[in-house]
Design a protein around this motif. Structure first.
Motif, PDB file in Angstrom:
ATOM      1  N   THR A 148      35.130   3.514  -8.047  1.00  0.00           N
ATOM      2  CA  THR A 148      34.305   2.430  -7.516  1.00  0.00           C
ATOM      3  C   THR A 148      33.268   1.980  -8.539  1.00  0.00           C
ATOM      4  OG1 THR A 148      34.584   3.306  -5.265  1.00  0.00           O
ATOM      5  CG2 THR A 148      32.771   1.767  -5.635  1.00  0.00           C
ATOM      6  N   LEU A 166      33.170   0.069   0.744  1.00  0.00           N
ATOM      7  CA  LEU A 166      33.105   0.507   2.146  1.00  0.00           C
ATOM      8  C   LEU A 166      34.492   0.813   2.685  1.00  0.00           C
ATOM      9  CD1 LEU A 166      31.603   0.932   4.817  1.00  0.00           C
ATOM     10  CD2 LEU A 166      31.826  -1.535   5.242  1.00  0.00           C
ATOM     11  N   TRP A 167      35.444  -0.096   2.513  1.00  0.00           N
ATOM     12  CA  TRP A 167      36.776   0.109   3.062  1.00  0.00           C
ATOM     13  C   TRP A 167      37.502   1.257   2.361  1.00  0.00           C
ATOM     14  CZ3 TRP A 167      37.940  -1.562   7.586  1.00  0.00           C
ATOM     15  CH2 TRP A 167      37.401  -2.760   8.064  1.00  0.00           C
ATOM     16  N   SER A 168      37.380   1.349   1.043  1.00  0.00           N
ATOM     17  CA  SER A 168      38.037   2.459   0.337  1.00  0.00           C
ATOM     18  C   SER A 168      37.392   3.796   0.707  1.00  0.00           C
ATOM     19  CB  SER A 168      37.976   2.239  -1.166  1.00  0.00           C
ATOM     20  OG  SER A 168      36.631   2.158  -1.618  1.00  0.00           O
ATOM     21  N   LEU A 179      36.053   4.537   3.634  1.00  0.00           N
ATOM     22  CA  LEU A 179      36.572   4.913   4.961  1.00  0.00           C
ATOM     23  C   LEU A 179      37.978   5.494   4.845  1.00  0.00           C
ATOM     24  CD1 LEU A 179      35.366   1.880   7.131  1.00  0.00           C
ATOM     25  CD2 LEU A 179      34.452   4.222   7.102  1.00  0.00           C
ATOM     26  N   GLY A 180      38.805   4.955   3.945  1.00  0.00           N
ATOM     27  CA  GLY A 180      40.140   5.513   3.740  1.00  0.00           C
ATOM     28  C   GLY A 180      40.088   6.923   3.204  1.00  0.00           C
ATOM     29  N   ARG A 207      31.753  -4.412  -0.160  1.00  0.00           N
ATOM     30  CA  ARG A 207      32.736  -4.343   0.928  1.00  0.00           C
ATOM     31  C   ARG A 207      33.957  -3.533   0.507  1.00  0.00           C
ATOM     32  NH1 ARG A 207      36.325  -9.231   3.377  1.00  0.00           N
ATOM     33  NH2 ARG A 207      37.217  -8.970   1.305  1.00  0.00           N
ATOM     34  N   GLN A 208      34.413  -3.700  -0.747  1.00  0.00           N
ATOM     35  CA  GLN A 208      35.553  -2.931  -1.240  1.00  0.00           C
ATOM     36  C   GLN A 208      35.262  -1.442  -1.225  1.00  0.00           C
ATOM     37  OE1 GLN A 208      36.627  -3.297  -5.477  1.00  0.00           O
ATOM     38  NE2 GLN A 208      38.690  -3.878  -4.829  1.00  0.00           N
TER      39      GLN A 208
END
Length: 478
Positions: free
Chosen positions: A385, A346-348, A350-351, A343-344
């Motif tokens: 990551t 995924l969000w990073s 997208l940023g 999940r981390q």
């Protein structure tokens, strides 16, 4: 046990008369409202005749306040602890046992350096403010206040080049440099600066070298030299020399040549130990060692030992009865739940995509620069990551929890569970779905966060903290 020489009650001590100078400044600040009101009233004609008398009375009050604060404040050291008396009409007496002293912070402002005087403040356990704040102490009075029968030999300072490099890879040390830059922006519209700038542009246009590559390179080198000079001045003012001393009772760090300061905390009351290694520090093999102790002000309750090598770091950790870094990074570390990292990522990700989209929508950078920045951001995201997932873990040994956080920069946390004052368990719907918990262990000065550990491990850690802190001997956990 206190030395035999310290078991006798010392005579009452009063700080140097030079302490009147900062006391006058403090007294003037306390009467600042009256000074401001007098300045407003002095602009009116009907009060102009009374202003000389009012100013004379105000000056007399400021001087009298400073004299009373100096003359009616004294201290002494007894077998029971440290006594302080202050006040003229409203007298106050305070006894602080030596065993309750959590932190002693010593500073030597530049105006006290020629006089060999110091300012000291003490914090005790269970308080939200400083009990003692004395300024104008002599070296003998400071040693008496510290409880030293003999002065401990000064340790060798950390080499200058290590501290200078630390100003590069520790972001918080750039704050003074940012303040200097902000101050310089205030003078951009000055006429002298404008005339110099216009003269420089005219000279460049005259010789047709305004866009000369060699001149641009020289300008960059001059800018780098200016930054290096500013960092050197910062080191000499705030950081160098750096002396770190340790004995059975205390940890003490002394830094700075101009604005010299010294901070002491109890060796038994270290709340949290943090080792930090930014990505640039990894190139030099340097570490920053951070001790967090008890204090009313959390920023004053910590100190950072800069520019430590691996051998020096392991020596300090072993003296604190902690594991060295190679053992913390062993194969027996417990890992976080992998779903947390997915999940981390995924969000990073997208940023990063959003930033890349904004770059490609802009018309200012050339095409090759857009492509280079996009490739650089993608490589940075992938590497960060992967390293975050690869290099992490925690372990509990000898009632101490160790946490390793990897990535381009690395951090190690070491927290004695006896120092934990609050345990906070957080579980969002996503965490409930994957049977994991976010655990935060709070101390009086800092916290350690286990981002995503299994429910069973969180429950076991919670019960271990309870057994150390809240369960009476002979009782059992329900």
């Amino acid at each position: 046990m206190l030395p035999e020489a310290m078991l006798q009650t010392s005579a009452w001590q009063r700080v140097s008369a030079w302490a009147l100078l900062p006391l006058l400044g403090k007294s003037a600040w306390e009467f600042f409202g009256f000074i401001l009101g007098g300045a407003v009233l002095s602009s009116r004609d009907k009060y102009a005749a009374y202003m000389p008398y009012a100013l004379a009375l105000l000056a007399l009050l400021i001087v009298a306040r400073a004299l009373v604060a100096w003359r009616c404040s004294r201290f002494r050291v007894t077998a029971q602890g440290i006594e302080l008396e202050k006040g003229l009409l409203h007298k106050e007496k305070l006894l602080l046992p030596q065993a309750r002293v959590q932190e002693l912070q010593v500073k030597q402002p530049f105006y006290f350096r020629p006089l060999a005087l110091y300012a000291a403040s003490l914090d005790s356990a269970g308080s939200k403010k400083q009990e003692f704040a004395l300024t104008g102490l002599s070296e003998a009075q400071l040693m008496l206040l510290q409880g030293h029968a003999t002065n401990t030999p000064a340790s060798a300072s950390t080499p200058f080049h290590r501290i200078w490099l630390a100003t590069l890879y520790n972001a918080y040390l750039w704050l003074p440099l940012a303040a200097v830059f902000g101050m310089s922006q205030q003078f951009r519209d000055a006429q002298v600066i404008d005339r110099l700038s216009d003269a420089s542009k005219a000279l460049l246009q005259q010789y047709d070298i305004q866009h000369n590559l060699l001149l641009q390179l020289l300008s960059v080198l001059m800018l780098l030299a200016l930054i290096a000079l500013v960092l050197t001045l910062m080191c000499l003012i705030w950081l160098y020399p750096q002396h770190f001393q340790r004995d059975a009772r205390k940890l003490q760090l002394t830094q700075g040549a101009v604005l010299k300061k010294s901070l002491r905390i109890s060796a038994q009351r270290v709340q949290l130990v943090l080792v930090n290694q930014p990505w640039l520090a990894r190139l030099f093999g340097h570490y920053s060692l951070i001790f967090r102790g008890f204090a009313a002000d959390k920023q004053q309750g910590k100190f950072v030992v800069l520019g430590q090598t691996a051998a020096e770091l392991d020596k300090q950790l072993q003296a604190q009865q902690l594991l060295p870094l190679p053992e913390i990074q062993g194969a027996d570390l417990q890992k976080f739940v992998p779903a947390y990292f997915r999940r981390q990522a995924l969000w990073s990700g997208l940023g990063v995509l959003l930033v890349m989209a904004l770059i490609w929508q802009s018309n200012i950078p050339p095409l090759w620069l857009k492509a280079a920045v996009s490739v650089g951001l993608s490589c940075w995201w992938l590497l960060e990551t992967w390293l975050n997932y690869r290099w992490h873990g925690y372990r509990v040994q000898d009632d101490v929890i160790y946490l390793w956080q990897g990535g381009l920069s690395r951090r190690w946390y070491m927290l004695p569970l006896q120092q934990v004052q609050q345990v906070r368990l957080q579980q969002t719907p996503f965490f409930q779905q994957h049977q994991m918990v976010n655990v935060q262990l709070h101390t009086a000065n800092g916290k350690l966060t286990l981002a995503a550990i299994p429910n069973a491990a969180a429950r076991q850690l919670y019960e271990q903290v309870l057994a150390l802190q809240y369960v009476e001997p002979g009782s059992t956990l329900s």
